[in-house]
Structures are given as C-alpha cells and as structure tokens.
Design an enzyme around this catalytic site. Sequence first.
Site, PDB file in Angstrom:
ATOM      1  N   GLN A 208     -14.962  40.311  16.613  1.00 32.79           N
ATOM      2  CA  GLN A 208     -16.228  41.040  16.788  1.00 32.79           C
ATOM      3  C   GLN A 208     -17.010  40.530  18.000  1.00 32.79           C
ATOM      4  O   GLN A 208     -18.135  40.971  18.227  1.00 32.79           O
ATOM      5  CB  GLN A 208     -17.100  40.917  15.523  1.00 32.79           C
ATOM      6  CG  GLN A 208     -16.458  41.429  14.257  1.00 32.79           C
ATOM      7  CD  GLN A 208     -16.310  42.949  14.232  1.00 32.79           C
ATOM      8  OE1 GLN A 208     -16.818  43.666  15.101  1.00 32.79           O
ATOM      9  NE2 GLN A 208     -15.587  43.452  13.247  1.00 32.79           N
ATOM     10  N   CYS A 371     -14.038  43.180   3.828  1.00 26.30           N
ATOM     11  CA  CYS A 371     -13.058  42.076   3.862  1.00 26.30           C
ATOM     12  C   CYS A 371     -13.742  40.715   3.968  1.00 26.30           C
ATOM     13  O   CYS A 371     -13.186  39.788   4.556  1.00 26.30           O
ATOM     14  CB  CYS A 371     -12.031  42.259   4.974  1.00 26.30           C
ATOM     15  SG  CYS A 371     -11.017  43.712   4.786  1.00 26.30           S
TER      16      CYS A 371
HETATM   17  N1  7TS Z   1     -11.802  39.133  11.821  1.00 27.67           N
HETATM   18  C1  7TS Z   1     -12.962  39.806  11.862  1.00 27.67           C
HETATM   19  C2  7TS Z   1     -14.234  39.087  12.140  1.00 27.67           C
HETATM   20  C3  7TS Z   1     -12.958  41.182  11.645  1.00 27.67           C
HETATM   21  O1  7TS Z   1     -14.124  41.854  11.685  1.00 27.67           O
HETATM   22  C4  7TS Z   1     -11.728  41.839  11.368  1.00 27.67           C
HETATM   23  C5  7TS Z   1     -11.687  43.301  11.082  1.00 27.67           C
HETATM   24  C6  7TS Z   1     -10.560  41.082  11.377  1.00 27.67           C
HETATM   25  C7  7TS Z   1     -10.636  39.725  11.596  1.00 27.67           C
HETATM   26  C8  7TS Z   1      -9.220  41.685  11.159  1.00 27.67           C
HETATM   27  O2  7TS Z   1      -8.887  42.556  12.168  1.00 27.67           O
HETATM   28  P1  7TS Z   1      -7.484  43.321  12.135  1.00 27.67           P
HETATM   29  O3  7TS Z   1      -7.508  44.220  13.303  1.00 27.67           O
HETATM   30  O4  7TS Z   1      -6.415  42.281  12.209  1.00 27.67           O
HETATM   31  O5  7TS Z   1      -7.439  44.060  10.832  1.00 27.67           O
HETATM   32  N2  7TS Z   1     -12.858  43.795  10.497  1.00 27.67           N
HETATM   33  C9  7TS Z   1     -13.042  44.988   9.899  1.00 27.67           C
HETATM   34  C10 7TS Z   1     -14.288  45.409   9.443  1.00 27.67           C
HETATM   35  O6  7TS Z   1     -15.313  44.748   9.513  1.00 27.67           O
HETATM   36  N3  7TS Z   1     -14.145  46.628   8.898  1.00 27.67           N
HETATM   37  O7  7TS Z   1     -12.862  47.007   9.014  1.00 27.67           O
HETATM   38  C11 7TS Z   1     -12.156  45.996   9.632  1.00 27.67           C
END
Ligand code: 7TS
Length: 417
Positions: A208, A371
């Site tokens: 983020q 999550c």
């Molecule tokens: N870390 C953070 C801080 C995140 O916000 C997310 C995804 C992930 C890891 C994982 O990312 P991915 O692309 O490997 O799945 N966050 C979110 C959210 O806040 N709503 O949907 C996905």
Amino acid sequence: MTITQEKTLAQQVRAEFPILQQSVNGKPLVYLDNAATSQKPLLVLNTLRNYYEQYNSNVHRGVHTLSGLATDAYEGARIKIAKFINAASPQEIIYTRNATEAINLVAYAWGLINLQPGDEVILSVMEHHSNLVPWQLVTKTTGAVLKFVELTPDEDFNLEQFKQLVSNKTKLVGVVHVSNTLGCINPVKEICNLAHHYGAKVLIDACQSVPHLPIDVQAIDCDWLVASGHKMCGPTGIGFLYGKLDLLRSMPPFMGGGEMIADVFLENSTYADLPHKFEAGTPAIAEAIALGAAVDYLSGIGMDKIHAYEEELTTYLYEQLQQIPEIRVYGPSPSKGRAALAAFTAGDVHPHDLSTILDQAGVAIRAGHHCTQPLHRYLKVQSTARASLYFYNTREEIDVFITALKEAVEFFGSIFG
Ligand code: 7TS
C-alpha cells in the site's frame, strides 16, 4: 498545492482510465476500492495488447527475433522497477505473482534455513494475512517464536513497544509500510535501524506504499520489500520482491524448474545467477512488461505529485467522515501522516449493508475484514467499511460518497433507531 491543482491532476489523468467512464446502477461509477486493486491506464492496457499482437514469445529461450524482443521488454521492465524504488541493481528485483508470493518466497527460502528454535520473529498486529500466515507456517516448522507490536492509543504503530521487543533473539522483523486498514504510515527506516542494531533482517510489506509514495529502498535500508503490480496501475498476476543482492545470493531457490538453472544432471543441478534463480518456469511475461509500463506511467506523473495530491484528498475524506456523528474512523488522524484510505464503522449498521446501499449509488467501497482479521479483533470490531483513494479520484467523488453514506446511515437509523 491548491485545490485547483488537485483537480487538475485527477482531471488530467481521468480520460486515460476507460473503466472509470461508465455508469453502475444508473449512476456514474465512483471507484473507492483502490486498496484492493487499482484501475489501469490505457498505456498499460495497450502494452498488454501490443505484446500479444506483436511479439508474444517465450523469454530467455529462443534466438529468434520475437523471443529477443520479449526478453528485452521483460528485462527492461525489471530495470524500470529497480529504478522506481532505487534498488542498487535490477538483479535485486525478483518477479513474483504478487506480494503474497514474494513474502512466501522469503519465509520458505530464508526462514526455513535461518530460523532456529527460540529465535524471535517480530510482526505487528496490523499485518495483512499474507504477512502473518507464512510466518506462522515457518515458525511452527522451525520452532521460532512470533512476537507482535501492538498499537498506540491513537491506533498507530507502537514504536516504543517495538524498541522493548527487539533484542539479540530477534532474527526477522516483518512490518507493513502502510496499513491497508488503519492507513498509518509506519516508521520503516527507524524500524530497520533498530532491527539491524541487533543483527535482525527486515521485510517491508510495501503493497500500500509503493503505489502512493516515493520509495527508496536504499534510504530505508530494508533487507526485503514486496509489492503487488495490480495495486499500482499494473495487471494482476505480477508483483515483485526486492532483496539486497548478497542476501538473495545466500538464499536457496524457492521453486525448481526451467529458467532457474545453470546445469541440470539427473541427481542434482546448479542454479542460474540472480534474479533468475528465483524465477522458475515461464513467467508472467505480458504482465511484467505491462508492470514496467505502469511504472513509466506513475513516474511520468511523479510520485511526489501523486503523494501530495492524495494527502489533500485524504484529509478532505477524513474531515467529511468526521462530520457524520455515527461514523467511527480507525487509525491515526491525517495530521500524523495518513495514507489515502479510511476504514470505518457506522454504529450498529453492518458494513456489508452500507456497501450494498452505496453500490446502488454507483459507489464502490469494500466491506469486511480486509484480510486483517487479527487487527479487527484487536480493535474489537468484526468488520469495517473502507473507502480507499487513488490519484484519479476527485473531491466531487468524495462528496457523492459522503452524501450516499449519510443517506444510508439515516436510512438504517430510521429502521433500528
Ligand atoms: N499486504 C497488504 C498491506 C495488502 O493491502 C495486501 C492486499 C496484500 C499484502 C496482499 O496483496 P496480494 O496482491 O498478494 O493479494 N490488500 C487487499 C485489500 O486491502 N483488499 O483487497 C486486497
């Protein structure tokens, strides 16, 4: 930056995002779910299309022209990503499917062989499940112990508590840079300094932050940093792991197969040099090239400009939410530094109900635990609604969201109240 300039940035880029031009449920789409995934500009969409129309071919395998073009573009995108986060070398960038896979890579390739019984891994209570579960799995196998940094009273990262927790026993610190629920921007440079003093390694979950802030991995001095392409205007199916070169060299492969080898014999193999040692099998070629285009796009606007614009927009969002008495926003106030999102509750109204009503007004927000179930448990709330912004959002969209939210709160108030 003045309000006029703010509007100018969103207005300048808006036409480049075809998906934002539509109506949903008869209302102009107001897309406020950018923390889940961002929308894609034409540059990225055209890059994907051009790849498949003009030079689709496997990388590193053929000497024919198309394979050369695909390989150059695939490796060229790696160079762009390295520059974008100021890595010392493109060899320090490993393509993964997403941030989750990048964290698992570190947990398995580094954690399994470096953690011993009694060693400590420090995480925070605000971690996304993807920076919790891999460490739960690996500490169970190795006998290492998990420790957690909690929150300050104003729901920020508790640095003082971290200072008490970190010690010679600490082998790894895994911390989110910007919380996807609290919106706080964590002091990652200071965390790295403190952890390194005790010889611990630090992994930063920058999912983020990379899409929203200028990131300099050498200034932060983190050992690893992970991000997902789809949250930064890139396609799904591509993310990356940054790691310091010597550290990545010291780690064994995560997965075996084609592309990651030097020589293969029946009983054993030698491995390719970085970064290919960690990229087994045919990679997400089109997606990696398109992530390079996303990086070009963001760099073209300027991450400083994006951050400054979003700061003002976030403050506006926060202030508007604070005006609604029933709304409780989680995380620190914007004066303490806050990223472009706000998770909130509205009294006893279920966040899913809020989200459903807002959808009728064309407003896309997310409801649930995002999550971060342990964080929600820590905050003593089952779920929250979340509005998350990107640089193509406008004040007018926030006004539409706030008006719809007020109506929803009043509607549920009249039923339950
Ligand atoms: N870390 C953070 C801080 C995140 O916000 C997310 C995804 C992930 C890891 C994982 O990312 P991915 O692309 O490997 O799945 N966050 C979110 C959210 O806040 N709503 O949907 C996905």
